[in-house]
Design a protein around this motif. Structure first.
Motif, short mmCIF file in Angstrom:
data_model
loop_
_atom_site.label_atom_id
_atom_site.label_comp_id
_atom_site.label_asym_id
_atom_site.label_seq_id
_atom_site.Cartn_x
_atom_site.Cartn_y
_atom_site.Cartn_z
N TRP A 1 -59.86 134.63 3.41
CA TRP A 1 -60.42 135.42 4.52
C TRP A 1 -61.73 136.07 4.09
N ALA A 2 -61.72 136.70 2.92
CA ALA A 2 -62.92 137.37 2.43
C ALA A 2 -64.05 136.36 2.21
N ASN B 1 -55.79 136.59 1.63
CA ASN B 1 -56.90 137.55 1.65
C ASN B 1 -58.16 137.00 0.99
N LYS C 1 -56.24 143.29 12.79
CA LYS C 1 -55.93 142.06 12.06
C LYS C 1 -54.43 141.89 11.87
N GLU D 1 -66.88 144.26 13.30
CA GLU D 1 -67.81 144.50 12.20
C GLU D 1 -69.25 144.62 12.73
N TYR E 1 -53.33 139.65 4.08
CA TYR E 1 -53.52 138.90 5.32
C TYR E 1 -52.77 137.58 5.21
N THR F 1 -62.52 140.27 14.68
CA THR F 1 -62.97 141.03 13.50
C THR F 1 -64.50 140.99 13.38
N ASN G 1 -58.38 146.75 10.14
CA ASN G 1 -57.19 146.17 9.53
C ASN G 1 -55.99 146.22 10.46
N HIS H 1 -61.79 143.75 3.44
CA HIS H 1 -61.26 142.46 3.87
C HIS H 1 -60.50 141.73 2.76
#
Length: 312
Positions: free
Chosen positions: A43-44, A40, A108, A90, A72, A86, A105, A68
């Protein structure tokens, strides 16, 4: 077009430059891997350029980054199409399309499971061994180009694949979000969520292991139902006979006393029941906002105590 959707003149679009920055950052997806939410953090970190381009308000940026930071995890290379979809969602959300956090989510989670199973055979078990064999053959002959070719070719192919699949995901995501009136996004989200839950359910049996060692019964077996170690011939012939008897009788052949544990009974009734109940219980605690770190520490404590008293 809904009332909340912005006009074409005001529409915010993620430029190729921004998408390229996201792809470049996505190379470090595994950089902050952790046992709580796995990829995560990476990803963020990857999606920050897109968030800054789409949301000018600081509070909106915080909320976007927060959604986010959920769990993940997938193969790092096939994560790119997930990122592309994604980004498209967004972008539509920033332009006023009613897409909530659960939809983003859900897509994802629904995509990361199936794609994870594709990355290993394609990259780890096919492409890299081929390039490695090519580089090694050159290196064994004393050619310095061997490791160079492997390193350059591997990274060029990998990056080209990630960029192209991210763009494919971005275009596919844009098409999905256009048909909101027909409920296509809702159907995609539902299917992705169902598929995600299916993958999680399938992985429970593989990754969650609980073994209750409490003895339920001990039965002395009849002669011939187990390996009589004392009367086996010496040397290789004895080993051969032992293996032959084990194959014909089974696991109970190793000891004259057959021990049945609580786990044996549970496995004969409903295999995987306890791991499933444990997983569902943890999900329930997470829904109640119990910290994952707290859950991990409690599980460690339960495991140590159960092992000390011979329960597990």
């Amino acid at each position: 077009m809904t009332e909340n959707t912005k006009t074409n003149q005001e529409r915010i679009v993620l430029t190729e430059s921004v998408r390229r920055k996201v792809c470049n950052r996505h190379q470090f997806l595994q950089g902050t891997w952790n046992y709580e939410r796995m990829q995560n953090g990476g990803w963020a970190f990857s999606i920050i350029p897109a968030i800054k381009a789409l949301y000018k308000d600081k509070e909106d940026q915080k909320q976007a980054l927060k959604r986010h930071l959920e769990f993940y995890n997938t193969h790092p290379y096939v994560s790119s199409p997930v990122m592309g979809v994604t980004l498209a969602m967004e972008e539509e959300r920033a332009n006023g399309t009613p897409i909530d956090d659960a939809a983003i989510n859900g897509v994802k989670v629904g995509m990361m499971g199936p794609l994870a199973g594709v990355g290993d055979p394609v990259f780890w078990f096919t492409l890299r061994p081929i390039l490695g064999a090519l580089g090694a053959s050159l290196a064994l002959s004393g050619n310095i180009l061997g490791p160079i070719i492997f390193f350059v070719a591997w990274n060029l192919i990998r990056y080209f694949f990630e960029w192209k699949t991210q763009e494919m995901g971005y275009k596919a995501g844009s098409e999905i979000t256009k048909d909101l009136s027909g409920g296509l996004l809702g159907k995609i989200t539902l299917m992705a969520s169902i598929l995600g839950m299916f993958i999680v359910g399938a992985l429970v049996q593989r990754w969650v292991s609980i073994n209750f060692t409490v003895k339920v019964s001990e039965i002395t077996q009849q002669t011939g139902s187990y390996i009589d170690w004392a009367n086996l011939p010496a040397g290789a012939e004895g080993i051969k006979q032992a293996l032959s008897q084990y194959n014909s009788i089974g696991a109970t052949a190793l000891d004259p006393v057959k021990v049945t544990t609580l786990q044996d009974n549970l496995n004969s009734l409903i295999p995987g029941l306890i791991p499933l109940l444990l997983t569902l219980g943890i999900c329930k605690l997470l829904k109640k906002d119990v910290s994952p770190i707290t859950i991990i520490l409690v599980l460690f404590a339960i495991g140590i105590v159960a092992r000390f008293f011979g329960i597990m």
